[in-house]
Design a protein around this motif. Sequence first.
Motif: not given
Length: 726
Positions: A30-34, A142-145, A185-189, A214-220
């Motif tokens: 999907r990444k290459n397609q993008a 879709e988040r990455a896009n 590979s589309q993980c933000l951080k 605490a645990i910290v994760y990333y979203d947009g």
Amino acid sequence: MAFRKALKGTLIGGGAVATAVGLSQFFEYRKNQARLAYVEAQGELKVPFKDALPTREEQLSTLRNTEEFDVLVVGGGATGSGCALDAVTRNLKTALVERSDFSSGTSSRSTKLIHGGVRYLQKAIMKLDYEQYMMVKEALHERANLLEIAPHLSAPLPIMLPVYKWWQLPYYWAGIKMYDLVAGSQCLKSSYVLSKSKALEFFPMLKKDKLVGAIVYYDGQHNDARMNLAIALTAARHGAAIANYTEVVHLLKKPDPKTGQEKVCGARCRDVVTGQEFDIRAKCVINATGPFTDSLRKMDNQKTANICQPSAGVHIVIPGYYSPDNMGLLDPATSDGRVIFFLPWEKMTIAGTTDTPTEVTAHPIPMEDDINFILSEVRNYLSPDVEVRRGDVLAAWSGIRPLVTDPSSKDTQSICRNHIVNVSDSGLITIAGGKWTTYRSMAEETLDAAIKAHNLSAGPSRTVGLTLEGGKDWTPTLYIRLVQDYGLENEVAQHLAATYGGRSFEVAKMAQVTGKRWPIVGKRLVSEFPYIESEVQYAIKEYACTAIDVISRRTRLGFLNVQAADEALPRIVEIMGKELQWTEQKKKEELEAAKNFLYLEMGYKARSEQLSKTTEISLTPQEVARYKKRFYKFDKESKGFITTVDVQQVLERLSIHIDENALHEILNEVDLNKNGQVELDEFLQLMSAVQRGQISDSRLAILLKTAEEGLDLRGPVSVDRSGGGV
């Protein structure tokens, strides 16, 4: 028992992680397609309106005079606008109509997150639900896009998940790590674990007692209404004929020449502004009306069963000091099992959301019970030193989620956010359900179905990697050029760059000279927010038709602070009136409508009722005596009430000058019976509400306290200085 449960969850999570890794590799194409789509989209698509958009009148003329469109999209939310953009970039002749304003419904009332859905992934693991897993996988793609195609409107946001029990640490860690792995590979951080001390360093407002870490994760995160508008404007620039305030009266049908069956072939529409009706003919009609999906489906067939179960989500806005500038908070298990987010947004703090069944309405109102529920849950996670007061709620709103469900289901918490694409017997294409983040893939799937059902001549979707309005020329340092080239305030320049991207120079060019040494241009609508007057003029170019459009969607002032929006309204109406040649009567109507919108839909009513409903005065005798003393320093004649004249006289003695109209507004906030004066009982009610935290920023309370302190500091005037009475 709890430990064994956690261990079991961790082991299940570990197995699911392994599965996720394999599937993530499987979907890596999907990444290459993008990438390929990005090159194609940016390099070959024609942009007929690159420099200037057609006016709304020109768009309506195109809608009226075009013999037949390939696609007519009904609904100007994120999904509808996405459908229009997908269609027009496939070289289909495209039209879009929206009965209110673009993003006026659910799409502007979200949690402002671009996310895959941590809690959906949890359900996918625990219930071994492959469909839920794929929904999360798609959303993360879709988040990455979306972060790529609108960098000015979106950015990654770290979100903290505080842990108060040791056994939860490996359980949550496994789940969050899987979230990262599903993104691939589309993980933000990458997510990470924080010790108790580090968690408090990053989020000092957090409750310390029993905190393990605490645990910290990333979203947009994004500006949802502006993002929606960017999608619609991008469609318009590529040649789609779009018009807001254009409602569908009924669907047009004609018999199929082969089968004789009635087929949808367009819609009878009405311009809400002028009342003029006209027909729009199209080979295909797409229903993307969100919560109103079933209303349009019933225009097609009265007997069709409902497929949407509306759910109300309430959010509140409180001052920015309640959260760090760049760290959100997730409460994964509230008192009733729902998830609450606590996020920094536009230099304020947004908290929500609730999830309760509701009726479909164009004007949802935030209820006091929902506001108090959110405040209660927030208090559970913040330090006792931080007093979360009801009076700190600056704005509140309710959005209606169009959840897809069985008509007999009543439990909206268990309803999946998956979407469906339905083709009726008459050819009406319906896209329903889904979530903000997946608007683009939903639109792609919808157009694929429409092309197949109606034999339209079009290629594959070209919207992956297609930059949205304002994104092309944006850079993180663009605001510096605005400051240097136009003499804008730094805060204003940052706001313009983050709102309009590369188009911010057009707004800056329209800004008026202030007459001050600095800033050179850019008059603010209200002092504490970076919105400037030229944005109102530019909003009209972006199809704003009403003052509500400006305060709620072109700017976000109404969503951030209802009182500030109310203060800015007269100037906004004045500017729009001049640009659109409104009569005095029209200006009055616009002002009244906007005030009513703030009062009902943005939580002003719930806010103001905190004082008017405070019938009991819960003050100690000592407090009553103190406040009476303060009151009578202004009520010199012991009338039992104070007026603007009384306050003005005291302020003049202290060399404090306040505009008479502003002073009248300050007193009017507390004047419950609206008789033009603040009586002693009203004043004591105010002070009681302030004491209980129901009112936190009363201008009158602060003004009288400040004036009293000023009088006390001055002390009595000596006989010598008074002239000895001679």
